[in-house]
Design an enzyme around this catalytic site. Sequence first.
Site, PDB file in Angstrom:
ATOM      1  NE  ARG A   1      -3.761   0.916   2.072  1.00 47.74           N
ATOM      2  CZ  ARG A   1      -4.949   1.164   2.626  1.00 47.74           C
ATOM      3  NH1 ARG A   1      -5.063   2.072   3.588  1.00 47.74           N
ATOM      4  NH2 ARG A   1      -6.015   0.524   2.225  1.00 47.74           N
TER       5      ARG A   1
ATOM      6  CG  HIS B   1      -8.443   0.398  -2.498  1.00 44.25           C
ATOM      7  ND1 HIS B   1      -7.704  -0.666  -2.033  1.00 44.25           N
ATOM      8  CD2 HIS B   1      -9.085   0.903  -1.407  1.00 44.25           C
ATOM      9  CE1 HIS B   1      -7.881  -0.783  -0.721  1.00 44.25           C
ATOM     10  NE2 HIS B   1      -8.711   0.141  -0.319  1.00 44.25           N
TER      11      HIS B   1
ATOM     12  CD  GLN C   1     -12.921  -0.903  -0.130  1.00 45.11           C
ATOM     13  OE1 GLN C   1     -12.068  -0.747   0.740  1.00 45.11           O
ATOM     14  NE2 GLN C   1     -14.160  -1.264   0.165  1.00 45.11           N
TER      15      GLN C   1
ATOM     16  CG  ASP D   1     -13.270   7.022  -1.040  1.00 44.39           C
ATOM     17  OD1 ASP D   1     -13.129   7.070   0.205  1.00 44.39           O
ATOM     18  OD2 ASP D   1     -12.322   6.758  -1.816  1.00 44.39           O
TER      19      ASP D   1
ATOM     20  CB  CYS E   1     -14.001   2.158   0.497  1.00 47.71           C
ATOM     21  SG  CYS E   1     -13.545   3.888   0.403  1.00 47.71           S
TER      22      CYS E   1
ATOM     23  NE  ARG F   1     -10.981  -4.281   1.450  1.00 46.55           N
ATOM     24  CZ  ARG F   1     -10.012  -3.419   1.763  1.00 46.55           C
ATOM     25  NH1 ARG F   1     -10.267  -2.375   2.519  1.00 46.55           N
ATOM     26  NH2 ARG F   1      -8.781  -3.567   1.281  1.00 46.55           N
TER      27      ARG F   1
HETATM   28  N1  NVA Z   1      -9.755   7.107  -1.586  1.00 49.63           N
HETATM   29  C1  NVA Z   1      -9.386   6.786  -0.220  1.00 49.63           C
HETATM   30  C2  NVA Z   1      -9.645   5.350   0.066  1.00 49.63           C
HETATM   31  C3  NVA Z   1      -9.329   4.911   1.455  1.00 49.63           C
HETATM   32  C4  NVA Z   1      -9.585   3.463   1.680  1.00 49.63           C
HETATM   33  C5  NVA Z   1      -7.921   7.125   0.001  1.00 49.63           C
HETATM   34  O1  NVA Z   1      -7.105   6.828  -0.870  1.00 49.63           O
HETATM   35  O2  NVA Z   1      -7.600   7.692   1.045  1.00 49.63           O
HETATM   36  N1   CP Z   2     -11.105   0.751   2.944  1.00 45.72           N
HETATM   37  C1   CP Z   2      -9.818   0.655   3.298  1.00 45.72           C
HETATM   38  O1   CP Z   2      -8.916   0.362   2.510  1.00 45.72           O
HETATM   39  O2   CP Z   2      -9.609   0.877   4.622  1.00 45.72           O
HETATM   40  P1   CP Z   2      -8.190   1.071   5.321  1.00 45.72           P
HETATM   41  O3   CP Z   2      -7.605   2.344   4.795  1.00 45.72           O
HETATM   42  O4   CP Z   2      -8.522   1.153   6.788  1.00 45.72           O
HETATM   43  O5   CP Z   2      -7.313  -0.105   4.998  1.00 45.72           O
END
Ligand code: NVA
Ligand code: CP
Length: 317
Positions: A108, A135, A138, A233, A274, A302
Site C-alpha cells: 500500500r 484499490h 476494495q 468515498d 469503503c 475485505r
Molecule cells: N480514496 C481513499 C480510500 C481509502 C480506503 C484514500 O485513498 O484515502
Molecule cells: N477501505 C480501506 O482500505 O480501509 P483502510 O484504509 O482502513 O485499509
Amino acid sequence: MGTNLRGRHLLSLKHHTSQEIEYLIKLSTDLKNKKLAGERGKLLEGKNIALIFEKASTRTRCAFTVAAIDEGGHSEFLGVNDIHLGVKESVSDTARVLGRMFDGIEFRGYSQKFVEDLAEYSGVPVWNGLTDDYHPTQVLADFMTVRENFGKLRGIKFVYVGDGRNNVANTLMIGAAKVGMHFTIAAPEELFPDPLLVEECIKIAEENELGGTIEITKDAKSAVKNADVIYTDVWASMGEEAKLAERKKILWPYQVNMDLIKAADNKNVIFLHCLPAVKGYEVTEEVFESTYGRQFDQAENRLHTIKAVMVASIGNL
Ligand code: NVA
Ligand code: CP
C-alpha cells in the site's frame, strides 16, 4: 478456473476477467461460510506474506493479517519507516530480496509504478493494497457485498458519487465494466475520471458483451434514479489533505444525504462506503446509520476477499 489465478498479481483489476472476478467472489463466500462455521484451515500453511505500508490502514492491514492467520499463514508488517524501500535501496533490489523470503507481497502506498515494479522484480505474487490510482482488493469486497444483497453483479445499477477520479472510483469503473454493471460516476467536472481510463472501460464493457455501460455526469440527482447501489468515498484521499478546502467548495452537491437516497426511488437501494468515512461531508450521519447502509458488511468482506486473493494465487488448493 481457479487455477488460472495461481501465481498471479492483483495490481488494478484490469488484468482479471469477469470469470476470474466472479470466481474470487465465490471463493470469498466459501471462505466466509467456513469461518462462520468456526473452521480454520491450512490453505496458507507454510506461506510467508510481506505487508508493506507507506500509508495508514485499518481494514486492509487487519484483513491481510487475520486472513493469513485463519489459514495457517504468517504475515510480517513492514512499515515504510522500518525498511529501506525506495530510500536507501531501490524498489527492484528490495523486491528481489523480499521475493527470496516471502511467498507473496502486499503493497500500500502512493505510486502505482512502485507496486508494478515490485511485481516485475520480486518473482512472487504482489497484491495492491491501495495506491493513488487503484484499490482492487476494495472493489472485490464491494462486489461481494453487492452479490450478497442482490444475488448478482451483472445488470446492477451502481452509482458512485463524489471524487470521481480517485483510486476507488477508478477501480470500481474497471470492475463494473468487467462484470457488466450499469455504472455511473456523478462528480463535478474538475473531478471527472481520466478520459483515457473511461475510454478503456467503455471498450472493456463493449468487448465482453455483458451489457455493461459507463456514464460520467455532473448531475448526482438524476444519476441515482433507480440506482441499486449508491457509493461514496472521502473528498480528499490520503496524500491529498492539502486539497480538502478546495474540494469542499465543489463537492457539497455530491453529499450522500437522505434526499439523494430518496432520489433513487428504489426501496431496496443500498449505501456503500469503503471507509474510513468523514461523516458530515461525503455522507450524512443519518444515511450512514440508516437501514440502507451496508458499509460494515463491506468492511468485513475485505477479510474474506483478501483471503480469497491470497489463497487463489499462493494457497495450498
Ligand atoms: N480514496 C481513499 C480510500 C481509502 C480506503 C484514500 O485513498 O484515502
Ligand atoms: N477501505 C480501506 O482500505 O480501509 P483502510 O484504509 O482502513 O485499509
